[in-house]
Design a protein around this motif. Structure first.
Motif, short mmCIF file in Angstrom:
data_model
loop_
_atom_site.label_atom_id
_atom_site.label_comp_id
_atom_site.label_asym_id
_atom_site.label_seq_id
_atom_site.Cartn_x
_atom_site.Cartn_y
_atom_site.Cartn_z
N ASP A 32 0.70 -1.22 0.21
CA ASP A 32 -0.10 0.10 -0.11
C ASP A 32 0.67 1.12 0.31
O ASP A 32 0.28 2.00 -0.58
N HIS A 33 1.95 0.60 0.48
CA HIS A 33 2.95 2.46 -0.11
C HIS A 33 4.27 2.43 -1.27
O HIS A 33 5.26 2.68 -0.78
N ARG B 21 3.61 3.87 -4.40
CA ARG B 21 2.31 4.49 -5.54
C ARG B 21 2.44 4.32 -6.87
O ARG B 21 3.41 3.79 -7.29
N LEU C 116 8.26 4.55 -3.89
CA LEU C 116 8.48 3.98 -2.51
C LEU C 116 7.66 4.97 -1.49
O LEU C 116 9.10 5.97 -1.10
N ASP C 117 7.17 5.06 -0.14
CA ASP C 117 7.02 5.79 0.47
C ASP C 117 7.99 5.24 1.58
O ASP C 117 7.48 4.41 2.22
N GLY D 116 6.61 6.38 5.55
CA GLY D 116 5.12 5.10 5.32
C GLY D 116 5.52 3.79 5.96
O GLY D 116 5.02 3.81 7.14
N LEU D 117 5.99 3.68 4.86
CA LEU D 117 6.59 2.50 5.20
C LEU D 117 7.70 1.70 6.45
O LEU D 117 6.29 1.05 7.22
N ASP E 56 4.57 1.19 9.07
CA ASP E 56 3.73 0.75 9.84
C ASP E 56 4.62 -0.50 8.45
O ASP E 56 4.00 -0.88 7.99
N ARG E 57 5.83 -0.77 9.02
CA ARG E 57 6.45 -2.54 8.40
C ARG E 57 6.03 -3.75 8.91
O ARG E 57 6.59 -4.60 8.65
N ASP F 16 12.09 6.42 -4.21
CA ASP F 16 11.59 7.57 -2.98
C ASP F 16 10.57 8.30 -3.87
O ASP F 16 11.10 8.94 -4.12
#
Length: 288
Positions: A44-45, A47, A52-53, A56-57, A60-61, A274
């Motif tokens: 989900d992270h 785009r 890649l965010d 954010g990842l 939330d890893r 990124d």
């Protein structure tokens, strides 16, 4: 001297077995049925651009870590009955490869700063996967290579902006053929990977590194031209990707047999994919 040579021989043999993924690993008890749900959450992270965010990842890893841990409990080689078709096995191995790269990348670069080339973790790290300690080299060269599908090269995430983009969903056996075709088309449609200038076609390095794999997939076999494989996945128009090259462009520049063009290979952009990073400058090209 004899003892030293014997010790050296053991070390070399161990290193070879390590890189080739031929060393055993413990198989922990599974927490439940194997699924790619946690991996899907991690993706989900990613785009739509493939960037890649990282932040954010990194925050939330847990889902990614659970999926990587689950790889130790099962694989098509350990429990083939759970992966009855080639598509089942291939989807597992592509997802495993990409999740391991993603996990290592976020661990080493939590803020998305740096270069994936530094340390070249592809070769030096091994993970427990279904009773084996596997390096990424072993996954790509020894296991995925057995499937004989060159489209896999466009589906394997390498942690670089210049490599194949990470898909935003896991590979699924029931959709695998379409997903591999989509990955190939996305790769070909990017000027980072295929760019026509006059009578020269600039190609990503993967076409040089794995040239024989692409040629083997052509009807003409290894006597063909790698541009024939490229042509098959180029877009007909660039409506969705302005600035790309099309099949018609390649036909006009290279002739109906695609034999009038020179091929040059581009260096890979090794910056991290990124979302916060500015677009990199175009690199120089290298001749074949």
């Amino acid at each position: 001297m004899a003892v030293a040579l014997a010790v050296l021989g053991v070390l070399v043999t161990g290193a070879v077995l390590y890189v080739r993924g031929a060393l055993p690993a413990a198989v922990p008890a599974a927490a439940g049925p194997f699924t790619s749900n946690d991996y899907a959450r991690a993706l989900d992270h990613v785009r739509p651009s493939g960037d890649l965010d990282f932040v954010g990842l990194g925050q939330d890893r847990a889902a990614l870590e659970r999926f990587v841990a689950s790889l130790a409990t099962v694989s098509p080689r350990l429990k083939p009955e759970l992966f009855p078709t080639p598509e089942d096995g291939l989807a597992y191995w592509i997802n495993a490869h990409n999740a391991l790269v993603l996990s290592q990348l976020v661990e080493r670069h939590p803020d998305g700063v740096g270069s994936a080339w530094f340390g070249r973790f592809y070769w030096g790290h091994a993970w427990p996967v279904g009773g084996e300690r596997l390096t990424l080299w072993a996954l790509e060269q020894r296991i995925l290579g057995e499937y004989g599908d060159p489209r896999v090269h466009f589906a394997l995430f390498r942690g670089t902006r210049g490599g194949p983009a990470l898909d935003g969903a896991p590979y699924q056996p029931e959709f695998l053929d379409a997903q591999l075709n989509d990955a190939s088309r996305r790769f070909m449609a990017s000027p980072r990977h295929v760019r026509l200038e006059g009578d020269t076609v600039h190609l990503a390095r993967v076409f040089q590194t794995h040239k024989q794999d692409f040629l083997a997939a052509l009807p003409e076999g290894r006597g063909g031209n790698v541009l024939q494989f490229v042509w098959a996945f180029l877009p007909d128009t660039c409506a969705e990707r302005p600035g790309c090259d099309t099949r018609g462009d390649l036909d006009r520049a290279c002739g109906p047999k695609l034999d009038k063009c020179r091929v040059a290979f581009m260096p890979e952009d090794l910056s991290l994919p990124d979302v916060a990073a500015p677009p990199p400058r175009q690199g120089l090209t290298f001749g074949e």
